[in-house]
Design a protein around this motif. Structure first.
Motif, PDB file in Angstrom:
ATOM      1  N   ARG A 185       0.928  -1.171  -0.156  1.00  0.00           N
ATOM      2  CA  ARG A 185       0.150  -0.153  -0.030  1.00  0.00           C
ATOM      3  C   ARG A 185       0.880   1.375  -0.066  1.00  0.00           C
ATOM      4  O   ARG A 185       1.907   1.142   0.618  1.00  0.00           O
ATOM      5  N   ALA A 186       0.478   2.179  -0.775  1.00  0.00           N
ATOM      6  CA  ALA A 186       1.457   3.386  -1.114  1.00  0.00           C
ATOM      7  C   ALA A 186       1.611   4.119   0.246  1.00  0.00           C
ATOM      8  O   ALA A 186       2.969   4.690   0.384  1.00  0.00           O
ATOM      9  N   ASP A 187       0.737   4.211   1.199  1.00  0.00           N
ATOM     10  CA  ASP A 187       1.052   4.796   2.529  1.00  0.00           C
ATOM     11  C   ASP A 187       2.144   4.145   3.239  1.00  0.00           C
ATOM     12  O   ASP A 187       3.039   4.846   4.026  1.00  0.00           O
ATOM     13  N   THR A 188       2.113   2.875   3.105  1.00  0.00           N
ATOM     14  CA  THR A 188       3.274   2.132   3.959  1.00  0.00           C
ATOM     15  C   THR A 188       4.434   2.215   3.194  1.00  0.00           C
ATOM     16  O   THR A 188       5.491   2.267   3.742  1.00  0.00           O
ATOM     17  N   TYR A 189       4.393   2.256   1.828  1.00  0.00           N
ATOM     18  CA  TYR A 189       5.740   2.499   1.048  1.00  0.00           C
ATOM     19  C   TYR A 189       6.262   3.580   1.493  1.00  0.00           C
ATOM     20  O   TYR A 189       7.446   3.549   1.873  1.00  0.00           O
ATOM     21  N   LEU A 190       5.508   4.749   1.510  1.00  0.00           N
ATOM     22  CA  LEU A 190       6.007   6.025   2.042  1.00  0.00           C
ATOM     23  C   LEU A 190       6.721   5.912   3.266  1.00  0.00           C
ATOM     24  O   LEU A 190       7.722   6.545   3.703  1.00  0.00           O
ATOM     25  N   LEU A 191       5.900   5.209   4.195  1.00  0.00           N
ATOM     26  CA  LEU A 191       6.519   5.381   5.707  1.00  0.00           C
ATOM     27  C   LEU A 191       7.696   4.720   5.854  1.00  0.00           C
ATOM     28  O   LEU A 191       8.423   5.118   6.900  1.00  0.00           O
ATOM     29  N   VAL A 192       8.096   3.779   5.294  1.00  0.00           N
ATOM     30  CA  VAL A 192       9.315   3.024   5.355  1.00  0.00           C
ATOM     31  C   VAL A 192      10.542   3.600   4.337  1.00  0.00           C
ATOM     32  O   VAL A 192      11.499   2.772   4.558  1.00  0.00           O
ATOM     33  N   GLY A 193      10.044   4.582   3.674  1.00  0.00           N
ATOM     34  CA  GLY A 193      11.075   4.975   2.662  1.00  0.00           C
ATOM     35  C   GLY A 193      11.333   4.257   1.562  1.00  0.00           C
ATOM     36  O   GLY A 193      12.336   4.911   0.663  1.00  0.00           O
ATOM     37  N   GLY A 194      10.565   3.434   1.036  1.00  0.00           N
ATOM     38  CA  GLY A 194      10.674   2.874  -0.379  1.00  0.00           C
ATOM     39  C   GLY A 194      11.777   2.011  -0.593  1.00  0.00           C
ATOM     40  O   GLY A 194      12.634   1.638   0.427  1.00  0.00           O
ATOM     41  N   PHE A 195      11.881   1.516  -1.811  1.00  0.00           N
ATOM     42  CA  PHE A 195      13.039   0.669  -2.318  1.00  0.00           C
ATOM     43  C   PHE A 195      14.471   1.273  -1.948  1.00  0.00           C
ATOM     44  O   PHE A 195      14.462   2.580  -2.653  1.00  0.00           O
ATOM     45  N   PRO A 196      15.196   0.884  -1.573  1.00  0.00           N
ATOM     46  CA  PRO A 196      16.799   1.134  -1.741  1.00  0.00           C
ATOM     47  C   PRO A 196      17.220   1.186  -2.946  1.00  0.00           C
ATOM     48  O   PRO A 196      17.044   0.224  -3.782  1.00  0.00           O
ATOM     49  N   ALA A 197      18.292   2.049  -3.233  1.00  0.00           N
ATOM     50  CA  ALA A 197      18.811   2.080  -4.473  1.00  0.00           C
ATOM     51  C   ALA A 197      19.970   1.080  -4.661  1.00  0.00           C
ATOM     52  O   ALA A 197      21.143   1.379  -4.468  1.00  0.00           O
ATOM     53  N   VAL A 198      19.888  -0.334  -4.489  1.00  0.00           N
ATOM     54  CA  VAL A 198      20.992  -1.162  -4.460  1.00  0.00           C
ATOM     55  C   VAL A 198      20.954  -2.218  -5.526  1.00  0.00           C
ATOM     56  O   VAL A 198      19.830  -2.037  -6.326  1.00  0.00           O
ATOM     57  N   ASP A 199      22.049  -3.031  -5.668  1.00  0.00           N
ATOM     58  CA  ASP A 199      21.865  -3.917  -6.966  1.00  0.00           C
ATOM     59  C   ASP A 199      21.133  -5.036  -6.694  1.00  0.00           C
ATOM     60  O   ASP A 199      20.558  -5.820  -7.809  1.00  0.00           O
ATOM     61  N   THR A 200      20.941  -5.552  -5.580  1.00  0.00           N
ATOM     62  CA  THR A 200      20.135  -6.654  -5.139  1.00  0.00           C
ATOM     63  C   THR A 200      19.598  -6.488  -3.696  1.00  0.00           C
ATOM     64  O   THR A 200      20.036  -5.983  -2.915  1.00  0.00           O
ATOM     65  N   GLY A 201      18.617  -7.525  -3.532  1.00  0.00           N
ATOM     66  CA  GLY A 201      17.993  -7.588  -2.201  1.00  0.00           C
ATOM     67  C   GLY A 201      17.124  -6.276  -1.809  1.00  0.00           C
ATOM     68  O   GLY A 201      16.613  -6.353  -0.850  1.00  0.00           O
ATOM     69  N   GLU A 202      16.619  -5.469  -2.709  1.00  0.00           N
ATOM     70  CA  GLU A 202      15.809  -4.323  -2.407  1.00  0.00           C
ATOM     71  C   GLU A 202      14.307  -4.811  -2.029  1.00  0.00           C
ATOM     72  O   GLU A 202      13.776  -3.860  -1.008  1.00  0.00           O
ATOM     73  N   ASP A 203      13.900  -5.846  -2.601  1.00  0.00           N
ATOM     74  CA  ASP A 203      12.630  -6.388  -2.230  1.00  0.00           C
ATOM     75  C   ASP A 203      12.593  -6.912  -0.826  1.00  0.00           C
ATOM     76  O   ASP A 203      11.746  -6.639  -0.132  1.00  0.00           O
ATOM     77  N   ARG A 204      13.735  -7.752  -0.393  1.00  0.00           N
ATOM     78  CA  ARG A 204      13.701  -8.161   0.897  1.00  0.00           C
ATOM     79  C   ARG A 204      13.998  -7.040   1.912  1.00  0.00           C
ATOM     80  O   ARG A 204      13.399  -6.999   3.201  1.00  0.00           O
ATOM     81  N   TYR A 205      14.742  -5.828   1.751  1.00  0.00           N
ATOM     82  CA  TYR A 205      14.635  -4.728   2.420  1.00  0.00           C
ATOM     83  C   TYR A 205      13.642  -3.924   2.710  1.00  0.00           C
ATOM     84  O   TYR A 205      13.184  -3.771   3.963  1.00  0.00           O
ATOM     85  N   LEU A 206      12.683  -3.898   1.828  1.00  0.00           N
ATOM     86  CA  LEU A 206      11.568  -3.213   1.835  1.00  0.00           C
ATOM     87  C   LEU A 206      10.520  -3.812   2.867  1.00  0.00           C
ATOM     88  O   LEU A 206       9.849  -3.462   3.618  1.00  0.00           O
ATOM     89  N   VAL A 207      10.296  -5.334   2.682  1.00  0.00           N
ATOM     90  CA  VAL A 207       9.446  -6.138   3.393  1.00  0.00           C
ATOM     91  C   VAL A 207       9.859  -6.054   4.838  1.00  0.00           C
ATOM     92  O   VAL A 207       8.987  -5.912   5.676  1.00  0.00           O
ATOM     93  N   ASN A 208      11.272  -6.167   5.192  1.00  0.00           N
ATOM     94  CA  ASN A 208      11.807  -6.156   6.238  1.00  0.00           C
ATOM     95  C   ASN A 208      11.506  -4.864   6.992  1.00  0.00           C
ATOM     96  O   ASN A 208      10.979  -4.684   8.505  1.00  0.00           O
ATOM     97  N   ALA A 209      11.705  -3.636   6.371  1.00  0.00           N
ATOM     98  CA  ALA A 209      11.432  -2.389   6.859  1.00  0.00           C
ATOM     99  C   ALA A 209       9.927  -2.170   7.076  1.00  0.00           C
ATOM    100  O   ALA A 209       9.437  -1.510   8.159  1.00  0.00           O
ATOM    101  N   ALA A 210       8.905  -2.884   6.499  1.00  0.00           N
ATOM    102  CA  ALA A 210       7.502  -2.682   6.759  1.00  0.00           C
ATOM    103  C   ALA A 210       7.220  -3.652   7.890  1.00  0.00           C
ATOM    104  O   ALA A 210       6.525  -3.437   8.762  1.00  0.00           O
ATOM    105  N   ARG A 211       7.881  -4.756   7.964  1.00  0.00           N
ATOM    106  CA  ARG A 211       7.864  -5.567   9.379  1.00  0.00           C
ATOM    107  C   ARG A 211       8.256  -4.950  10.562  1.00  0.00           C
ATOM    108  O   ARG A 211       7.662  -4.962  11.574  1.00  0.00           O
ATOM    109  N   ALA A 212       9.328  -4.140  10.375  1.00  0.00           N
ATOM    110  CA  ALA A 212       9.721  -3.335  11.708  1.00  0.00           C
ATOM    111  C   ALA A 212       9.099  -2.273  12.026  1.00  0.00           C
ATOM    112  O   ALA A 212       8.974  -2.205  13.518  1.00  0.00           O
TER     113      ALA A 212
END
Length: 246
Positions: A185-212
């Protein structure tokens, strides 16, 4: 996170990062178009669906293929899938209805972030017909993040494919995260700061940030996405690397 009952999704944006995918991107975009029509026909209320392809350092015919599909296209020199996904999401949030034509009499209306669902898939993947409806329904049920499954396509070498399935059984409530089948959900995405600009693992980072922050994360075996079974993927330590090691 807790609070009021979830609001229905009125807008969906699908972001597709691509680097030299002229051979496979038409399959991807066609599958999304089919899923969009299925959502239009079967969902009880209208949902606006927009597709943004982020061309990252493409040097082949990917841009032409994407433009021919009638989707929004943005060219960047990001050099990483995380940065490409982030740019696409930023574009979606800054002007979610940019696909309106110049003949429209009314200015685009930006939907509330709590009603805007952001979806990620990959240019070498194909989504099933129920994909969009699955995400919209799970969001309506309270999901703030939906982690879906992927499976290699039938072009994968049989020996590699059998090892993959043995190591990754498909079941409800899985703990697997794939950028090719991820919604938030877009409000959750904004709250956690979005995808990081990394070569790989951006998906896991986003989900872990949401879980936190206590977001409700739903793992589902509905709407499994088919992705390329090639062993020479674009992202280091990405899906192709997983296949090689499975």
């Amino acid at each position: 996170m807790s609070g009021a009952a979830p609001e229905p999704i009125t807008h969906v944006t699908v972001v597709v990062p691509a680097r030299d995918e002229e051979r496979l991107i038409t399959r991807c975009l066609t599958s999304i178009a089919v899923a969009r029509e299925h959502l239009r026909i079967t969902h009880p209320t209208p949902v606006d669906v927009r597709v943004i392809v982020v061309l990252d350092r493409c040097s082949d015919g990917t841009e032409y293929a994407a433009q021919s599909a009638g989707v929004d296209v943005v060219s960047v020199d990001a050099g990483s899938v995380g940065a490409a996904r982030r740019i696409g999401m930023t574009r979606a949030l800054s002007n979610p209805t940019a696909h309106q034509t110049l003949s429209d009499q009314h200015a685009p209306v930006r939907p509330p972030a709590r009603r805007h669902w952001l979806l990620s898939t990959d240019a070498d993947s194909a989504v099933p017909v129920e994909w969009l409806r699955t995400h919209v329904e799970l969001a309506a049920g309270g999901a703030q993040v939906v982690a879906g499954l992927v499976r290699p396509d039938d072009c994968t070498a049989p020996r590699v494919l059998s090892r993959w399935h043995a190591a990754h059984p498909i079941h409800l409530g899985h703990d697997q995260i794939y950028g090719a089948n991820l919604g938030i959900r877009a409000d959750t995405y904004l709250l956690v700061g979005g995808f990081p600009a990394v070569d790989t693992g951006e998906d896991r980072y986003l989900v872990n940030a949401a879980r936190a922050i206590g977001a409700r994360i739903v793992a589902t075996d509905r709407g499994t996405v088919t992705t390329s079974g090639r062993l020479d993927g674009r992202a280091p330590a990405g899906f192709a690397a997983w296949l090689r090691q499975s």
